[in-house]
Design a protein around this motif. Sequence first.
Motif, PDB file in Angstrom:
ATOM      1  N   SER A   1       0.872  -1.189   0.000  1.00 21.67           N
ATOM      2  CA  SER A   1       0.000   0.000   0.000  1.00 21.67           C
ATOM      3  C   SER A   1       0.907   1.237   0.000  1.00 21.67           C
ATOM      4  N   PRO A   2       0.439   2.366  -0.542  1.00 21.92           N
ATOM      5  CA  PRO A   2       1.280   3.568  -0.564  1.00 21.92           C
ATOM      6  C   PRO A   2       1.747   3.961   0.839  1.00 21.92           C
ATOM      7  N   GLU A   3       0.874   3.775   1.860  1.00 19.35           N
ATOM      8  CA  GLU A   3       1.253   4.148   3.233  1.00 19.35           C
ATOM      9  C   GLU A   3       2.426   3.276   3.706  1.00 19.35           C
ATOM     10  N   ASN A   4       2.317   1.961   3.477  1.00 18.29           N
ATOM     11  CA  ASN A   4       3.392   1.085   3.929  1.00 18.29           C
ATOM     12  C   ASN A   4       4.682   1.323   3.147  1.00 18.29           C
ATOM     13  N   LEU A   5       4.556   1.573   1.842  1.00 16.88           N
ATOM     14  CA  LEU A   5       5.762   1.834   1.046  1.00 16.88           C
ATOM     15  C   LEU A   5       6.473   3.081   1.580  1.00 16.88           C
TER      16      LEU A   5
ATOM     17  N   TYR B   1       8.334   2.133   4.800  1.00 12.58           N
ATOM     18  CA  TYR B   1       9.601   1.411   4.554  1.00 12.58           C
ATOM     19  C   TYR B   1      10.667   2.386   4.050  1.00 12.58           C
ATOM     20  N   LYS B   2      10.222   3.304   3.187  1.00 15.65           N
ATOM     21  CA  LYS B   2      11.162   4.254   2.598  1.00 15.65           C
ATOM     22  C   LYS B   2      11.783   5.127   3.701  1.00 15.65           C
ATOM     23  N   ALA B   3      10.938   5.507   4.658  1.00 16.72           N
ATOM     24  CA  ALA B   3      11.411   6.382   5.752  1.00 16.72           C
ATOM     25  C   ALA B   3      12.545   5.717   6.549  1.00 16.72           C
TER      26      ALA B   3
END
Length: 339
Positions: A319-323, A326-328
Amino acid sequence: MSNEAPLLEVRNLTKHFPVGHGKEVHAVNGVSFTLEKGETLGIVGESGCGKSSMGRTILKVHEPTSGQIIFEGNDITKLSNKKMFSYRKKMQMIFQDPYASLNPRFTVGEIIEEPMIIHKMGTAHERKAIVQELIETVGLKPDHIRRYPHEFSGGQRQRIGIARTLALRPEFIVCDEPISALDVSIQAQVINLLEKLQRERGFSYLFIAHDLEMVYHISHKIGVMYLGNMVELGSSDDVYKKPLHPYTRALISAAPIADPHLAKEKKRIILKGEVPSPLNPPVGCPFAGRCRYASESCRQKKPEIYEYDNRKVACNLYSPENLAKYKAVGKTPEQILAE
Ligand code: SF4
């Protein structure tokens, strides 16, 4: 990729079978995909995951519960049997069990000719010529035409079944586990024949099987099904070599590898628990009960289908939120899955 409309487009296809007392088997749940001319989409998943029900619903052997089937740009979802007649020629099926699909009282010639008679194709003379040609195309001998199905081996009977399917000059063929009833030594021959026919005649195949390795070799795209849902869909290379969905990863890790060295290196993901009943599927992600990454939100709400790395994947990890999360922390979903 061409700008033309796909040969087949399946949108949000759902098939539930009523079984009495207000209960339903949720065989196919909101499946979507496209298939181009000359393309093969392999469908994999454990038995009972809805692969065959989906193939039969697309051919309208079963009436869809909801969703759309668009063939050559025409919506055929709600066409009556009578109106479907002309499409049936173009949309055919090769069955798993060649023994059961051939009429034992007919000669091979009669079996191959029968669909042409039903569809009023050609004169008797023209049909006989087509039968002769098809017998040769599928690698049978000219004198086989007068013999009966019981006189043939399993592989030869599957060739007879294929010739019968070809008689109508279809454009789209559902191959429902066409080699699983055959000896291993014969399987490769039938696969080679199907591939040769696709090259020569431009067929599109929906190839249903549980042998992932074989599906990978024959397919341009692979769709992975779990409990009636398409959980991952992408090019064969992407799905087979870089699986995204936790279920696809487990399925691929469990596939046998011929090379003993590679097999030793391979990390197996052992799936715990059982596939839930399609009579009473979970409200959230169908895989949540067996997934080690499952969160509370996975259990409460079915994941959307996300686009990630050229694929469609029905998993909250993408999901965009989870991606963004992870990116953070400087990670990719692949790294999260490997932890
Ligand atoms: Fe696992 Fe959740 Fe993805 Fe389902 S949505 S496969 S439970 S991580």
